[in-house]
Design an enzyme around this catalytic site. Structure first.
Site, mmCIF file in Angstrom:
data_model
loop_
_atom_site.group_PDB
_atom_site.id
_atom_site.type_symbol
_atom_site.label_atom_id
_atom_site.label_comp_id
_atom_site.label_asym_id
_atom_site.label_seq_id
_atom_site.Cartn_x
_atom_site.Cartn_y
_atom_site.Cartn_z
ATOM 1 C CD GLU A 144 -2.883 -0.944 2.441
ATOM 2 O OE1 GLU A 144 -3.985 -1.533 2.401
ATOM 3 O OE2 GLU A 144 -2.482 -0.329 3.452
ATOM 4 C CG ASP A 175 -3.697 7.013 8.827
ATOM 5 O OD1 ASP A 175 -3.704 5.773 8.773
ATOM 6 O OD2 ASP A 175 -3.835 7.745 7.829
#
Length: 274
Positions: free
Chosen positions: A61, A72
């Site tokens: 990724e 995140d």
């Protein structure tokens, strides 16, 4: 015979699809490795990806740094801010993909939020991403029911999309994400943000049994996967684990010198190859 992904369409078959088919054929749980592009710099990002592949990663990724990475945790947030400070843009991320493609056929998934993609231009990204060798895109804040136009633009160039499901997802939403995902479906193991955790989320393995009843496409599990014990526990329940924060933390823990090897060691440890 192929199975239709949705009414009137066929699945995108590229490196991601083939990799997950291979994992199922081998009855092996794979590893998807996340990197924040541009941290510490783009040259080192290429080195990190190549080292991760050599260590055993099955798919990469490529994280597009964003100023408001709401999904995140602190490790990837900090990496994104460092990458942005270094001037990393989507053009730089695509250049990383091009350079990887000079010597590798590892599947590449662009991991981004919607805003950077819209600012860059969806059609432009689809065209340039296909040339760069991007196989799929995961847009963290874009649900499948709102992705029609973007998905159509990407699929015309052979780029798939991956959608997320979470512990709070209903059966209906899981099936919707599966219907519109190409290659694999990404299961978020916790309702929190990304980050290194010592233990898997409570009830995760039992929840995955329920998910498997609705999701027949390959399933990758991420958020908090950070050691070999996690991998061993999850392997019977999914097609791959996704490792992000542990890799990003290792790569960013020091100078650019040695970043690739530190990141690769995380993958080897999780796979039990240290």
């Amino acid at each position: 015979m192929q199975v239709r992904a949705g009414r009137g369409e066929w699945p995108v078959v590229n490196r991601v699809t083939k990799a997950f088919r291979g994992l199922r054929k081998e009855s092996r749980c794979g590893l998807v490795a996340y990197v924040t592009c541009g941290d510490p710099d783009l040259d080192t990002t290429v080195e990190i990806v190549m080292a991760l592949e050599a260590a055993g990663a099955d798919c990469i990724e490529l994280g597009v740094p964003f100023s408001d990475p709401i999904a995140d945790g602190p490790v990837i947030q900090a990496a994104s801010f460092r990458a942005l400070k270094n001037g990393t843009t989507i053009t730089g991320v695509l250049d990383v993909a091009c350079r990887i493609r000079q010597s590798s056929e590892i599947p590449l998934v662009a991991f981004t939020y919607l805003n950077p993609l819209l600012r860059f231009g969806v059609e432009r990204f689809a065209e340039e991403g296909a040339k760069a060798g991007i196989d799929a895109v995961l847009i963290t804040d874009l649900p499948p029911e709102a992705a029609g136009e973007i998905r159509a633009s990407l699929r015309k160039r052979g780029i798939g999309m991956v959608f997320l499901i979470a512990p709070t997802s209903t059966v209906e939403r899981m099936r919707l994400a599966e219907r519109f995902s190409d290659g694999f479906v990404y299961y978020i193991s916790t309702t929190g943000v990304t980050g290194v955790r010592s233990d898997l989320a409570t009830g995760l393995l039992e929840r995955l049994k329920v998910v498997r009843e609705s999701v027949k496409k390959p399933l990758a599990v991420g958020f908090g996967v950070s050691n070999h014990d996690h991998y061993v526990q999850l392997a019977p329940h999914c097609d791959a684990v996704v490792v992000g924060s542990a890799i990003v933390r290792a790569a960013g823990d020091g100078s650019a010198d040695g970043a690739a090897e530190r990141a690769a060691e995380v993958v080897r440890e999780i796979l039990g190859r240290s």
